[in-house]
Enzyme design. Structure first.
Site, mmCIF file in Angstrom:
data_model
loop_
_atom_site.group_PDB
_atom_site.id
_atom_site.type_symbol
_atom_site.label_atom_id
_atom_site.label_comp_id
_atom_site.label_asym_id
_atom_site.label_seq_id
_atom_site.Cartn_x
_atom_site.Cartn_y
_atom_site.Cartn_z
ATOM 1 N N ASN A 1 0.805 -1.232 0.000
ATOM 2 C CA ASN A 1 0.000 0.000 0.000
ATOM 3 C C ASN A 1 0.837 1.280 0.000
ATOM 4 O O ASN A 1 0.479 2.260 -0.640
ATOM 5 C CB ASN A 1 -1.007 -0.016 1.153
ATOM 6 C CG ASN A 1 -0.359 -0.008 2.503
ATOM 7 O OD1 ASN A 1 0.692 -0.601 2.708
ATOM 8 N ND2 ASN A 1 -0.970 0.680 3.438
ATOM 9 N N GLY B 1 2.056 -6.087 7.211
ATOM 10 C CA GLY B 1 1.136 -6.716 6.257
ATOM 11 C C GLY B 1 -0.133 -7.143 6.962
ATOM 12 O O GLY B 1 -0.486 -6.594 8.016
ATOM 13 N N THR C 1 -1.277 -13.161 7.748
ATOM 14 C CA THR C 1 0.133 -13.432 7.421
ATOM 15 C C THR C 1 0.989 -13.269 8.674
ATOM 16 O O THR C 1 1.906 -14.062 8.915
ATOM 17 C CB THR C 1 0.641 -12.460 6.318
ATOM 18 O OG1 THR C 1 -0.340 -12.368 5.297
ATOM 19 C CG2 THR C 1 1.944 -12.935 5.727
ATOM 20 N N GLU D 1 3.537 -5.478 12.275
ATOM 21 C CA GLU D 1 2.620 -4.343 12.091
ATOM 22 C C GLU D 1 1.511 -4.820 11.170
ATOM 23 O O GLU D 1 1.738 -5.008 9.975
ATOM 24 C CB GLU D 1 3.369 -3.162 11.450
ATOM 25 C CG GLU D 1 4.543 -2.661 12.250
ATOM 26 C CD GLU D 1 4.137 -2.042 13.573
ATOM 27 O OE1 GLU D 1 2.990 -1.588 13.705
ATOM 28 O OE2 GLU D 1 4.979 -2.028 14.488
ATOM 29 N N CYS E 1 -3.399 1.465 6.362
ATOM 30 C CA CYS E 1 -3.804 0.715 7.555
ATOM 31 C C CYS E 1 -4.400 1.641 8.618
ATOM 32 O O CYS E 1 -5.098 1.190 9.513
ATOM 33 C CB CYS E 1 -2.604 -0.033 8.116
ATOM 34 S SG CYS E 1 -1.209 1.065 8.411
ATOM 35 N N GLU F 1 7.344 0.308 15.933
ATOM 36 C CA GLU F 1 8.385 0.882 15.088
ATOM 37 C C GLU F 1 8.547 2.350 15.467
ATOM 38 O O GLU F 1 7.864 2.859 16.338
ATOM 39 C CB GLU F 1 7.985 0.740 13.613
ATOM 40 C CG GLU F 1 7.804 -0.698 13.186
ATOM 41 C CD GLU F 1 7.587 -0.850 11.693
ATOM 42 O OE1 GLU F 1 6.658 -0.222 11.149
ATOM 43 O OE2 GLU F 1 8.357 -1.591 11.056
HETATM 44 P P1 NAD Z 1 0.124 -9.455 3.044
HETATM 45 O O1 NAD Z 1 0.148 -9.950 4.436
HETATM 46 O O2 NAD Z 1 -0.617 -10.247 2.023
HETATM 47 O O3 NAD Z 1 1.599 -9.297 2.461
HETATM 48 C C1 NAD Z 1 2.576 -8.510 3.103
HETATM 49 C C2 NAD Z 1 3.949 -9.026 2.737
HETATM 50 O O4 NAD Z 1 4.099 -10.328 3.304
HETATM 51 C C3 NAD Z 1 4.181 -9.188 1.237
HETATM 52 O O5 NAD Z 1 5.506 -8.846 0.930
HETATM 53 C C4 NAD Z 1 3.952 -10.669 1.037
HETATM 54 O O6 NAD Z 1 4.608 -11.200 -0.095
HETATM 55 C C5 NAD Z 1 4.529 -11.230 2.317
HETATM 56 N N1 NAD Z 1 4.067 -12.581 2.670
HETATM 57 C C6 NAD Z 1 2.891 -13.164 2.381
HETATM 58 N N2 NAD Z 1 2.882 -14.438 2.841
HETATM 59 C C7 NAD Z 1 4.067 -14.643 3.451
HETATM 60 C C8 NAD Z 1 4.673 -15.754 4.116
HETATM 61 N N3 NAD Z 1 4.049 -16.927 4.221
HETATM 62 N N4 NAD Z 1 5.902 -15.597 4.631
HETATM 63 C C9 NAD Z 1 6.557 -14.419 4.534
HETATM 64 N N5 NAD Z 1 6.055 -13.356 3.875
HETATM 65 C C10 NAD Z 1 4.822 -13.459 3.357
HETATM 66 O O7 NAD Z 1 -0.415 -7.964 3.119
HETATM 67 P P2 NAD Z 1 -0.712 -6.973 1.917
HETATM 68 O O8 NAD Z 1 -1.981 -7.410 1.256
HETATM 69 O O9 NAD Z 1 0.504 -6.791 1.102
HETATM 70 O O10 NAD Z 1 -0.955 -5.591 2.708
HETATM 71 C C11 NAD Z 1 -2.164 -5.205 3.238
HETATM 72 C C12 NAD Z 1 -2.206 -5.422 4.733
HETATM 73 O O11 NAD Z 1 -1.122 -4.764 5.350
HETATM 74 C C13 NAD Z 1 -3.447 -4.837 5.367
HETATM 75 O O12 NAD Z 1 -3.965 -5.764 6.289
HETATM 76 C C14 NAD Z 1 -2.937 -3.606 6.088
HETATM 77 O O13 NAD Z 1 -3.695 -3.188 7.194
HETATM 78 C C15 NAD Z 1 -1.579 -4.048 6.496
HETATM 79 N N6 NAD Z 1 -0.730 -2.888 6.772
HETATM 80 C C16 NAD Z 1 -0.390 -2.638 8.073
HETATM 81 C C17 NAD Z 1 0.389 -1.528 8.377
HETATM 82 C C18 NAD Z 1 0.801 -1.235 9.786
HETATM 83 O O14 NAD Z 1 1.702 -0.426 9.973
HETATM 84 N N7 NAD Z 1 0.197 -1.827 10.788
HETATM 85 C C19 NAD Z 1 0.831 -0.688 7.355
HETATM 86 C C20 NAD Z 1 0.453 -0.986 6.046
HETATM 87 C C21 NAD Z 1 -0.317 -2.092 5.765
#
Ligand code: NAD
Length: 480
Positions: free
Chosen positions: A151, A227, A231, A249, A283, A461
């Site tokens: 994002n 993410g 995950t 996060e 997020c 963080e």
């Molecule tokens: P995601 O969890 O699908 O992916 C995030 C990252 O994790 C990607 O690089 C992905 O390839 C990797 N990943 C996926 N499966 C994995 C595994 N088994 N092992 C290791 N890495 C793996 O999330 P997304 O769809 O990319 O992002 C959206 C999410 O992120 C939303 O839920 C959002 O709220 C969250 N987010 C949180 C924050 C925060 O600071 N709390 C900030 C931005 C986004």
């Protein structure tokens, strides 16, 4: 076609298995390049490079580390246009946003941690009456893994990498496979800035292959992950038996609580932004809007009118407020919540439809959508949608809205709009969230702790919190 490569030991490599993934442009739905789907072998090479670089990097003086990080920061600034265009093309976000927020913040991350490391200090404890002094070393962990989402691609990628490097670690990093382009470009900037080979390694690929190889690696001692919550839970499960240090996060479903005594115009303009900035894919977006009964009807009319003025359009147009959603599957997921809301008795006050942008008919565009709900317990009010959809509903009392605000599994951020000081203090201390904004939204001071509670994550963080995460404390007790 714009193909990208892995950045390992200062050089650019194709994946060993020659396995590639298509990279889509969300504004028109076209494949515009390919990215490596890196295997365990690529991650191992990245690890070996990082491990070899560690003894020297961890012993590099703070001044020198700081100097290199500041040069990376300047390099990002110097490539502002190129990086902003790449980010907008990869992600679908308006170019204006990438230029004003994403890329400047990526540069700030390096500048901030380049400076912060020169101010980072550890504690000492004098044991009175025992003739002893304790001092605590803060040593880099070794090779650490950084995994980020799509994002805010370069913004969040650098938010992890910069403190990890500043603290003296070497890094194996993976950006989201959905938005890999600016991370690829960062490799070149790091080389130009004189970052020694192997200190930072960037591997591209799917979470289930490349990401999994990073989290499973027995000698990558810490994982900083941003993410989705599911995950994050999976990573915690894999990492726990190896006792890795974890910073997670995760998702959010943040309340935006509006009292009748607020500064109305400021609240209205900011609430439009906190609902729909970056197509609602932040997020921290306030996706659950609770409005005090006395101003509910007025707010409803004014808010909907303002939201209808937002222009959905191609990300490269300077007049575009809402660009494309990041991917076709994500668009489908977000849209499905509009049907869920209708089935649950919600009323779509505006939006709710896909948008066809002339000349870009296959892009992933959706109208900003406001849904009036009658219960805070419905799915659209409980589950993270992560798109341009918000719910609104009225509340009568402070207690009632506090209950509703806290009745979700998440606890990332909350926004309060009120001029009542005592109420501000009461609610801020009782809301389940890691971050509370009062009469503002997403105002950031990089020294402050950033992160959430409950299903929004573990650890913080930002500022010295990040430097503490990326170092191991070791206490030394000396008797004299
Ligand atoms: P995601 O969890 O699908 O992916 C995030 C990252 O994790 C990607 O690089 C992905 O390839 C990797 N990943 C996926 N499966 C994995 C595994 N088994 N092992 C290791 N890495 C793996 O999330 P997304 O769809 O990319 O992002 C959206 C999410 O992120 C939303 O839920 C959002 O709220 C969250 N987010 C949180 C924050 C925060 O600071 N709390 C900030 C931005 C986004």
């Amino acid at each position: 076609m714009e193909n990208i490569k892995n950045y390992i030991n200062g050089n650019f490599h194709n994946p060993i298995s020659n396995d590639w993934i298509d990279n889509y442009n969300p504004s028109n739905g076209n494949v515009y390049g390919q990215i490596p789907n890196s295997s365990k072998d690529d991650v191992e090479n990245a690890y070996i490079a990082a491990k070899s670089a560690f003894p020297s990097w961890s012993q590099t003086t703070l001044e020198e580390r700081s100097r290199i990080l500041l040069k990376i920061s300047e390099g990002i600034e110097a490539h502002l246009d190129e990086l902003a265009q790449a980010e907008s093309k990869d992600n679908g976000k308006p170019i204006s946003l990438a230029k004003a927020i994403d890329i400047p913040r990526a540069s700030s991350n390096f500048r901030f941690f380049g400076n912060a490391i020169t101010q980072f200090a550890s504690e000492s404890h004098e044991s009175a009456g025992q003739n002893a002094i304790n001092y605590t070393l803060r040593q880099p962990i070794g090779v650490v893994g950084c995994i980020s989402p799509w994002n805010l691609p370069l913004y969040l990628f650098t938010w992890k990498i910069a403190p990890a490097l500043a603290a003296g670690n070497c890094v194996v990093a993976k950006p989201s496979e959905v938005t890999p382009m600016t991370a690829y470009l960062l490799g070149k900037i790091c080389n130009d800035a004189g970052l020694p080979k192997g200190v930072l390694n960037i591997v591209h690929g799917l979470g289930t292959t490349t990401g999994q190889a990073i989290i499973e690696h027995p000698d990558i001692k810490a994982i900083s992950f941003t993410g989705g919550t599911a995950t994050g839970a999976h990573i915690a499960k894999v990492a726990a038996p190896m006792f890795k240090k974890l910073s997670l996060e995760l998702g959010g479903k943040n309340p935006n609580i509006i009292f009748a005594d607020c500064d109305y115009e400021d609240m209205l303009a900011t609430s439009v932004r906190s609902s729909f900035a970056n197509q609602g894919q932040i997020c921290l977006c306030g996706s659950r809007i609770f409005v005090e009964q006395a101003i509910y009807e007025k707010f409803k009319v004014d808010f909907v009118e303002k939201v209808k003025q937002l222009k959905v359009g191609h990300p490269s147009e300077s007049t575009t407020n809402i660009g494309a959603l990041v991917s076709k599957p994500h668009l489908e997921k977000v849209k499905s919540y509009i049907d869920i809301a209708k089935k649950e008795g919600g009323t779509v006050l505006c939006g709710g439809n896909e948008v066809t942008v002339s000349g870009y008919e296959n892009g992933y565009y959706l109208e900003p959508t406001v849904i009036e709900v009658t219960s805070d317990e419905c799915r659209v009010n409980q589950e993270e949608i992560f798109g341009p959809i918000v719910t609104i509903m009225p509340f009568k009392t402070e207690d009632e809205v506090l209950q509703m605000a806290n009745k979700v599994k998440y606890g990332l951020s909350a926004t309060l709009w009120t001029n009542n000081l005592k109420r501000t203090m009461r609610l801020s201390s009782q809301i389940h969230a890691g971050i509370v904004w009062v009469n503002t939204w997403l105002m950031r001071d990089l020294r402050t702790p950033f992160g959430g509670v409950k299903a929004s994550g573990v650890g913080r963080e930002g500022g010295f919190e990040a430097l503490r995460f990326f170092t191991e404390p070791k206490n030394v007790c000396i008797k004299y």
